[in-house]
Write a protein that holds these residues in place. Structure first.
Motif, PDB file in Angstrom:
ATOM      1  N   GLU A  76      32.517  50.526  39.647  1.00 24.38           N
ATOM      2  CA  GLU A  76      33.855  51.049  39.936  1.00 24.38           C
ATOM      3  C   GLU A  76      34.316  52.119  38.948  1.00 24.38           C
ATOM      4  N   PHE A 157      36.694  54.629  50.724  1.00 23.91           N
ATOM      5  CA  PHE A 157      37.959  54.134  50.178  1.00 23.91           C
ATOM      6  C   PHE A 157      37.887  54.080  48.652  1.00 23.91           C
ATOM      7  N   ASN A 158      36.754  53.586  48.136  1.00 25.12           N
ATOM      8  CA  ASN A 158      36.571  53.519  46.678  1.00 25.12           C
ATOM      9  C   ASN A 158      36.611  54.899  46.045  1.00 25.12           C
ATOM     10  N   VAL A 161      39.986  56.122  45.164  1.00 31.91           N
ATOM     11  CA  VAL A 161      40.523  55.453  43.975  1.00 31.91           C
ATOM     12  C   VAL A 161      39.831  55.948  42.715  1.00 31.91           C
ATOM     13  N   SER A 164      41.009  59.134  41.072  1.00 34.11           N
ATOM     14  CA  SER A 164      42.294  59.113  40.356  1.00 34.11           C
ATOM     15  C   SER A 164      42.087  59.196  38.854  1.00 34.11           C
ATOM     16  N   THR A 171      41.515  53.825  34.978  1.00 36.26           N
ATOM     17  CA  THR A 171      41.646  53.418  36.379  1.00 36.26           C
ATOM     18  C   THR A 171      41.518  51.907  36.570  1.00 36.26           C
ATOM     19  N   ILE A 174      44.334  50.333  38.676  1.00 36.01           N
ATOM     20  CA  ILE A 174      44.290  50.772  40.066  1.00 36.01           C
ATOM     21  C   ILE A 174      43.128  50.109  40.798  1.00 36.01           C
ATOM     22  N   VAL A 175      41.979  50.052  40.143  1.00 39.33           N
ATOM     23  CA  VAL A 175      40.797  49.429  40.758  1.00 39.33           C
ATOM     24  C   VAL A 175      41.042  47.937  41.004  1.00 39.33           C
ATOM     25  N   LYS A 178      43.311  47.579  43.964  1.00 39.56           N
ATOM     26  CA  LYS A 178      42.545  47.934  45.163  1.00 39.56           C
ATOM     27  C   LYS A 178      41.625  46.796  45.597  1.00 39.56           C
ATOM     28  N   ASN A 179      40.920  46.212  44.649  1.00 35.62           N
ATOM     29  CA  ASN A 179      40.007  45.102  44.966  1.00 35.62           C
ATOM     30  C   ASN A 179      40.754  43.886  45.502  1.00 35.62           C
ATOM     31  N   LEU A 181      43.612  43.941  47.140  1.00 36.23           N
ATOM     32  CA  LEU A 181      44.049  44.264  48.498  1.00 36.23           C
ATOM     33  C   LEU A 181      42.910  44.123  49.493  1.00 36.23           C
ATOM     34  N   ILE A 182      41.727  44.589  49.110  1.00 37.08           N
ATOM     35  CA  ILE A 182      40.572  44.496  50.008  1.00 37.08           C
ATOM     36  C   ILE A 182      40.211  43.041  50.261  1.00 37.08           C
TER      37      ILE A 182
END
Length: 262
Positions: A76, A157-158, A161, A164, A171, A174-175, A178-179, A181-182
């Motif tokens: 990531e 999608f990754n 992110v 950014s 990050t 944010i990562v 994101k993880n 949410l997924i």
């Protein structure tokens, strides 16, 4: 093309060096599928069917979902690291396209995961658990096609992110968001079948379900052949949309990098 294949090969070999990390990752994958199967077995209790999904189907969904997570795991912070160390400057001077270079590295990691984690764990899972196998071989093929498309959806999608990193200091936060949410919205942990109707309707318009729920529902035969083609189209459209956004952000990122360099 040969250059990118070499990048992918190097990425594969670099992960193969760390044997302790491999065995720890393999142990974590095995432990994870046992925990997931035990949780759903407890949820079902003595029941054989819940919300139209049998106990065997749900355990199969859980086990295959966790194996998919192991397979689709990616570095990531590959771009984050390059930006903070300054490696990005050298990468941009190479006679290769940076985004293709990153894709080659990540693909090498995924192939490593398939060879060293997915195959052993998959064989073990079929030996230990009474996993559901589609009656028709065609559904296995259709599942694999959807699985490949799900990889591109997740990667696209990754990438958005990861890019950014050109605007934020780190990050990691944010990562992490994101993880989370997924995991919650893609059906990786809880299938959309068990979610409230209003939430399932909303998720139907978002890209998350195209990552895990779509290929797993195809494998379990919960979609007709006509519906499968619609699911494929949805996955392809999300790949196109997310990659387009990623490419636009990359153009902005290059400008941002020039500004930072004076």
């Amino acid at each position: 093309m040969r250059t990118y294949v070499e990048f992918m090969s190097r990425s594969f070999r670099s992960h193969a060096i760390y044997r302790l990390q491999y065995f720890l990752g393999l142990f974590n994958s095995i432990l994870t599928i046992f925990i997931g199967a035990a949780i759903w077995d407890a949820v079902y209790g003595g029941r054989q069917i819940f919300e139209g999904i049998t106990r065997e189907e749900m355990i199969t969904y859980s086990v295959l979902g966790m194996i998919m997570r192991a397979m689709l795991s990616m570095n990531e912070f590959v771009i984050d690291h390059k930006v903070h160390t300054g490696e990005i400057a050298a990468d941009l001077l190479r006679p290769v396209r940076f985004l293709d270079y990153i894709f080659s590295i990540v693909l090498g990691e995924v192939l490593y995961n398939i060879w060293t984690k997915v195959l052993p764990v998959l064989i073990l899972a079929f030996l230990i658990f009474n996993l559901v196998v589609p009656d028709q071989t065609v559904f296995i093929v259709l599942f694999v096609v959807s699985l490949v498309l799900s990889y591109f959806v997740l990667y696209s999608f990754n990438l958005i992110v990861w890019l950014s990193a050109f605007w934020v200091h780190h990050t990691w936060s944010i990562v992490t968001i994101k993880n989370a949410l997924i995991l919650l919205l893609s059906g990786a942990v809880i299938p959309l079948w068990f979610m409230p109707d209003w939430m399932a309707d909303i998720l139907a318009w978002l890209p998350f379900k195209a990552i895990y729920f779509t290929p797993l529902s195809i494998y379990l035969g919960k979609a007709t052949l006509h519906q499968i083609w619609s699911l494929y189209i949805g996955q392809v459209l999300w790949i196109a949309v997310l990659l387009t956004i990623g490419c636009l952000i990359w153009r902005k990122a290059q400008y941002k990098l020039v500004i930072q360099g004076g």
